[in-house]
Design a protein around this motif. Structure first.
Motif, short mmCIF file in Angstrom:
data_model
loop_
_atom_site.label_atom_id
_atom_site.label_comp_id
_atom_site.label_asym_id
_atom_site.label_seq_id
_atom_site.Cartn_x
_atom_site.Cartn_y
_atom_site.Cartn_z
N SER A 1 41.88 34.08 43.95
CA SER A 1 41.92 35.15 42.96
C SER A 1 42.63 36.43 43.39
N ASN A 2 43.17 36.50 44.61
CA ASN A 2 43.83 37.73 45.05
C ASN A 2 45.05 38.03 44.17
N PRO A 3 45.11 39.20 43.54
CA PRO A 3 46.24 39.51 42.66
C PRO A 3 47.60 39.48 43.34
N TYR B 1 44.56 30.26 37.31
CA TYR B 1 43.24 30.80 37.65
C TYR B 1 43.28 32.30 37.44
N PRO B 2 42.20 32.90 36.93
CA PRO B 2 42.20 34.36 36.75
C PRO B 2 42.16 35.09 38.09
N THR B 3 42.78 36.26 38.12
CA THR B 3 42.78 37.07 39.34
C THR B 3 41.62 38.07 39.29
N ASP B 4 41.41 38.73 40.41
CA ASP B 4 40.40 39.80 40.44
C ASP B 4 40.75 40.88 39.42
N GLU B 5 42.04 41.08 39.20
CA GLU B 5 42.47 42.06 38.22
C GLU B 5 42.12 41.59 36.80
N ASN B 6 42.35 40.30 36.51
CA ASN B 6 41.94 39.74 35.22
C ASN B 6 40.47 40.02 34.94
N ARG B 7 39.66 39.72 35.95
CA ARG B 7 38.21 39.85 35.78
C ARG B 7 37.81 41.30 35.50
N SER C 1 38.81 46.42 45.66
CA SER C 1 39.96 46.13 44.80
C SER C 1 39.52 45.95 43.35
N ALA C 2 38.34 45.38 43.13
CA ALA C 2 37.84 45.23 41.76
C ALA C 2 37.67 46.59 41.10
N ILE C 3 37.21 47.58 41.87
CA ILE C 3 37.04 48.93 41.32
C ILE C 3 38.41 49.59 41.11
N THR C 4 39.33 49.36 42.03
CA THR C 4 40.69 49.90 41.85
C THR C 4 41.30 49.41 40.54
#
Length: 394
Positions: free
Chosen positions: A134-136, A154-160, A189-192
């Motif tokens: 999932s790493n963008p 697959y969705p990325t952390d950014e997608n989520r 990174s999810a918060i970013t």
């Protein structure tokens, strides 16, 4: 070690990988076959994920071959053990390409391994189709980003982060948020990425805190959140920590007033039972769930259960789905020529069990994510949601 999958190997692997071995698959002769390799952690701490990944891929291959193959060709499936490390992942990829002669590689579960595999696939002009990491960055440097042979289903952390923020704002009406996330690359990174998109939904972050693995006292942070007027806590964290936070939310009077959103296994029975009032209304996004109510998804779950006497997890599903996606691209190309399949994949409209999948110019799948909300003490699927990533200028 790279192995051609045979009955003997499958029987050995069944004993070696904690009963997660695969079922045998019939192969066509090498001259008539489409050679597909799967790079996954078949040993080491993530071996369970690798075993489920192989089972999903094998189930798809068996169904395709039993139905006559693709354009008259059968799929020949190979696997290679990444051990969950970049060095072994690169070696495994090279063996699949150089020794087994595969034209298509699916892998890896770990983002660090996939990132290391990208230049190898690019140099060999072999299609790398990622199904589970999932790493963008994988997407940012794919397609127009440079690696034209890398695709990701697959969705990325950014997608989520985007889908969760969009749902929280548009469906729940939240505009004021507090952050309590794990202090790791994933959590930060999810918060970013959440911050990147919140202004689009008129949202603002009132406080921002991170916790270390093993931390157990969140009362001071939760008290601050209680007093600052946040409607929701954005939490991307550890599964074992979520119940602790939920219980302390109950202690401090946040339960029923402030909602958890993000990802931290909110939907498990253990987490919900830890503090039902605090978990009520919590929102989480997932790539896929066995409970998803579509005919194709339910049929996959039933067939996987019948074949392996065990329920599939996310890794089994995404590898099964990715093999089927690749099969459709080969069919639409009318050939297994790598270049033509790559072109077909970039233009494909593939109907997955959760919705239509297309690819953007970074070779990232535009695919739905499933939104869960805890209602009356149980996870309730609210539907599949999509959102378009905003890439920085190249």
């Amino acid at each position: 070690m790279t192995r051609r999958i045979t009955r003997r190997f499958l029987l050995i692997s069944a004993a070696a990988i904690s009963a997660f071995g695969a079922q045998p698959i019939a192969h066509a002769s090498a001259a008539d076959s489409i050679k597909v390799g799967v790079v996954a952690p078949m040993s080491g701490p993530n071996a369970r994920y690798g075993a489920f990944s192989m089972r999903g891929a094998e189930l798809a291959v068996k169904d395709i071959n039993d139905a006559g193959g693709i354009n008259g060709q059968k799929i020949e499936l190979f696997n290679a053990d990444s051990q969950g490390t970049p060095v072994e992942g690169v070696s495994a990829t090279r063996r699949l390409i150089d020794q087994d002669g595969v034209s298509f590689v699916i892998g890896d579960v770990s983002s660090s391994v996939t990132l290391a595999m990208q230049p190898v696939a690019e140099d060999a002009e072999v299609l790398l189709l990622n199904a589970a990491s999932s790493n963008p960055k994988i997407t940012y440097q794919a397609g127009v980003g440079g690696f034209k042979w890398t695709f990701r289903n697959y969705p990325t952390d950014e997608n989520r982060a985007l889908v969760v923020a969009k749902y929280a704002a548009e469906q729940r009406g939240f505009t004021k948020f507090a952050v309590l996330s794990v202090d790791s690359d994933y959590g930060r990174s999810a918060i970013t990425f959440t911050k990147k998109y919140l202004p689009d939904f008129k949202g603002e972050i009132l406080s921002e805190d991170y916790y270390k693995e093993g931390e157990v006292d969140f009362r001071s942070v939760l008290a601050k959140i209680r007093d600052n007027g946040a409607q929701a806590i954005i939490l991307y964290g550890l599964a074992d920590t979520t119940p602790i936070i939920a219980r302390q939310m109950l202690e401090l009077g946040l339960a029923g007033k402030v909602t958890l959103i993000g990802n931290g296994e909110f939907n498990t029975e253990k987490t919900i039972k830890s503090a039902p009032k605090a978990m009520e209304g919590a929102v989480e996004a997932a790539a896929w769930l066995p409970q998803y109510d579509s005919p194709a998804s339910k049929a996959f779950v039933e067939k996987f259960n019948a074949t392996y006497k065990e329920a599939p997890n996310n890794h089994a599903y995404v590898h099964w789905d990715t093999v089927n996606l690749l099969a459709q691209a080969i069919k639409e190309a009318g050939t297994s020529d790598k270049e033509k399949v790559r072109e077909a994949l970039s233009k494909i409209k593939y109907t997955s069990p959760v919705g239509e999948v297309t690819f953007d110019d970074h070779n990232q799948a535009r695919l739905p994510m499933i939104l869960l909300q805890i209602e009356d003490g149980k996870p309730s699927i609210k539907g599949a949601y999509t959102a378009e990533i905003q890439y920085p200028a190249n």
